[in-house]
Design a protein around this motif. Structure first.
Motif, mmCIF file in Angstrom:
data_model
loop_
_atom_site.group_PDB
_atom_site.id
_atom_site.type_symbol
_atom_site.label_atom_id
_atom_site.label_comp_id
_atom_site.label_asym_id
_atom_site.label_seq_id
_atom_site.Cartn_x
_atom_site.Cartn_y
_atom_site.Cartn_z
ATOM 1 N N LYS A 54 -9.731 -9.551 6.832
ATOM 2 C CA LYS A 54 -8.586 -10.412 7.147
ATOM 3 C C LYS A 54 -8.817 -11.881 6.805
ATOM 4 C CE LYS A 54 -6.319 -7.386 10.383
ATOM 5 N NZ LYS A 54 -5.934 -7.069 11.740
ATOM 6 N N PRO A 55 -9.952 -12.495 7.225
ATOM 7 C CA PRO A 55 -10.135 -13.908 6.871
ATOM 8 C C PRO A 55 -10.289 -14.123 5.361
ATOM 9 C CG PRO A 55 -11.859 -13.166 8.417
ATOM 10 C CD PRO A 55 -10.983 -12.006 8.123
ATOM 11 N N LEU A 56 -10.858 -13.141 4.665
ATOM 12 C CA LEU A 56 -11.031 -13.264 3.211
ATOM 13 C C LEU A 56 -9.680 -13.206 2.500
ATOM 14 C CD1 LEU A 56 -14.158 -10.963 2.773
ATOM 15 C CD2 LEU A 56 -14.099 -13.474 2.768
ATOM 16 N N GLU A 57 -8.776 -12.392 3.032
ATOM 17 C CA GLU A 57 -7.420 -12.335 2.478
ATOM 18 C C GLU A 57 -6.665 -13.628 2.811
ATOM 19 O OE1 GLU A 57 -5.619 -8.047 2.388
ATOM 20 O OE2 GLU A 57 -6.828 -8.230 4.232
ATOM 21 N N LYS A 58 -6.855 -14.104 4.033
ATOM 22 C CA LYS A 58 -6.153 -15.305 4.487
ATOM 23 C C LYS A 58 -6.509 -16.533 3.642
ATOM 24 C CE LYS A 58 -5.051 -17.800 8.695
ATOM 25 N NZ LYS A 58 -5.228 -17.892 10.148
ATOM 26 N N ILE A 59 -7.765 -16.651 3.227
ATOM 27 C CA ILE A 59 -8.171 -17.819 2.428
ATOM 28 C C ILE A 59 -8.036 -17.573 0.922
ATOM 29 C CG2 ILE A 59 -9.641 -18.837 4.205
ATOM 30 C CD1 ILE A 59 -12.088 -17.705 2.725
ATOM 31 N N GLY A 60 -7.464 -16.425 0.565
ATOM 32 C CA GLY A 60 -7.128 -16.175 -0.831
ATOM 33 C C GLY A 60 -8.263 -15.687 -1.712
ATOM 34 N N LEU A 61 -9.266 -15.043 -1.128
ATOM 35 C CA LEU A 61 -10.362 -14.512 -1.937
ATOM 36 C C LEU A 61 -10.139 -13.047 -2.300
ATOM 37 C CD1 LEU A 61 -13.517 -16.016 -0.163
ATOM 38 C CD2 LEU A 61 -12.114 -17.003 -1.976
ATOM 39 N N VAL A 62 -9.391 -12.337 -1.453
ATOM 40 C CA VAL A 62 -9.136 -10.908 -1.624
ATOM 41 C C VAL A 62 -7.635 -10.688 -1.554
ATOM 42 C CG1 VAL A 62 -9.488 -8.614 -0.594
ATOM 43 C CG2 VAL A 62 -11.353 -10.289 -0.571
ATOM 44 N N GLU A 63 -7.150 -9.763 -2.410
ATOM 45 C CA GLU A 63 -5.724 -9.430 -2.355
ATOM 46 C C GLU A 63 -5.532 -7.919 -2.417
ATOM 47 O OE1 GLU A 63 -3.479 -10.869 -5.733
ATOM 48 O OE2 GLU A 63 -5.132 -10.422 -7.098
ATOM 49 N N ASP A 64 -4.409 -7.504 -1.857
ATOM 50 C CA ASP A 64 -4.006 -6.099 -1.882
ATOM 51 C C ASP A 64 -3.046 -5.946 -3.056
ATOM 52 O OD1 ASP A 64 -3.019 -3.560 -1.465
ATOM 53 O OD2 ASP A 64 -2.210 -3.961 0.532
ATOM 54 N N ILE A 65 -3.412 -5.098 -4.019
ATOM 55 C CA ILE A 65 -2.573 -4.927 -5.208
ATOM 56 C C ILE A 65 -1.824 -3.594 -5.205
ATOM 57 C CG2 ILE A 65 -3.934 -6.485 -6.653
ATOM 58 C CD1 ILE A 65 -5.137 -3.872 -7.930
ATOM 59 N N SER A 66 -1.799 -2.916 -4.059
ATOM 60 C CA SER A 66 -1.096 -1.628 -3.999
ATOM 61 C C SER A 66 0.408 -1.852 -4.083
ATOM 62 C CB SER A 66 -1.458 -0.880 -2.715
ATOM 63 O OG SER A 66 -1.068 -1.623 -1.585
ATOM 64 N N ALA A 67 1.093 -0.827 -4.529
ATOM 65 C CA ALA A 67 2.554 -0.892 -4.632
ATOM 66 C C ALA A 67 3.148 -1.067 -3.238
ATOM 67 C CB ALA A 67 3.081 0.385 -5.268
ATOM 68 N N GLU A 68 4.218 -1.828 -3.173
ATOM 69 C CA GLU A 68 4.871 -2.078 -1.888
ATOM 70 C C GLU A 68 5.284 -0.768 -1.228
ATOM 71 O OE1 GLU A 68 7.950 -5.128 0.132
ATOM 72 O OE2 GLU A 68 6.818 -5.560 -1.677
ATOM 73 N N GLY A 69 5.037 -0.672 0.063
ATOM 74 C CA GLY A 69 5.387 0.513 0.825
ATOM 75 C C GLY A 69 4.305 1.581 0.815
#
Length: 145
Positions: free
Chosen positions: A76-91
């Motif tokens: 969660k903190p890594l996503e929050k600071i923009g180091l990790v992203e979720d690239i899965s299709a929406e839904g």
């Protein structure tokens, strides 16, 4: 006996000694990684994502041998600071994680700091002791299937 001497004596409890050693090693790595603003736990996640990504959370937790909820909490903190992203299709329920360009850059900078921590411990403990230690840790980890 003064407090400092007492604190450094091993406990008769093997578990406590392992926990103390784990805490000390974590502190060493965290100190070396401080300029990157990452903890060693966070660095380990982005290191694995750099190597295996894109990857889903379940597979990443298996590879890292971390409880899935622990991994999610640390992501969660890594996503929050923009180091990790979720690239899965929406839904989609199955998240696909990867490092962002900022995450890749942060990883590259932190990797150098991590290498310094590795060299420090190797110099402090000695190469042969590190090999013995790693063998023992693997044997201990194998206690739990």
């Amino acid at each position: 006996m003064d407090k400092k001497t007492y604190e450094k004596k091993p406990s008769p409890c093997n578990c406590l000694n392992m926990r103390r050693a784990s805490h000390a090693i974590t502190e060493v790595y965290d100190d070396f990684l401080k300029p990157s603003n990452l903890s060693v736990s966070q660095f380990s996640i982005i290191k694995h994502l750099n190597y295996f990504g894109p990857i889903n959370v379940s597979d990443l937790s298996l590879i890292m041998r971390l409880d899935r909820t622990t991994l999610v909490r640390n992501l969660k903190p890594l996503e929050k600071i923009g180091l990790v992203e979720d690239i899965s299709a929406e839904g989609t329920r199955n998240r696909q994680l990867k490092l962002t360009s900022k995450g890749i850059e942060t990883y590259k900078d932190a990797e150098e700091l991590w290498q310094k921590a590795q060299r420090f411990l190797e110099e402090y403990l000695g190469k042969e002791n590190i090999l013995t230690f790693t063998t023992l840790l693997s044997k201990i980890e194998a206690l739990v299937p």
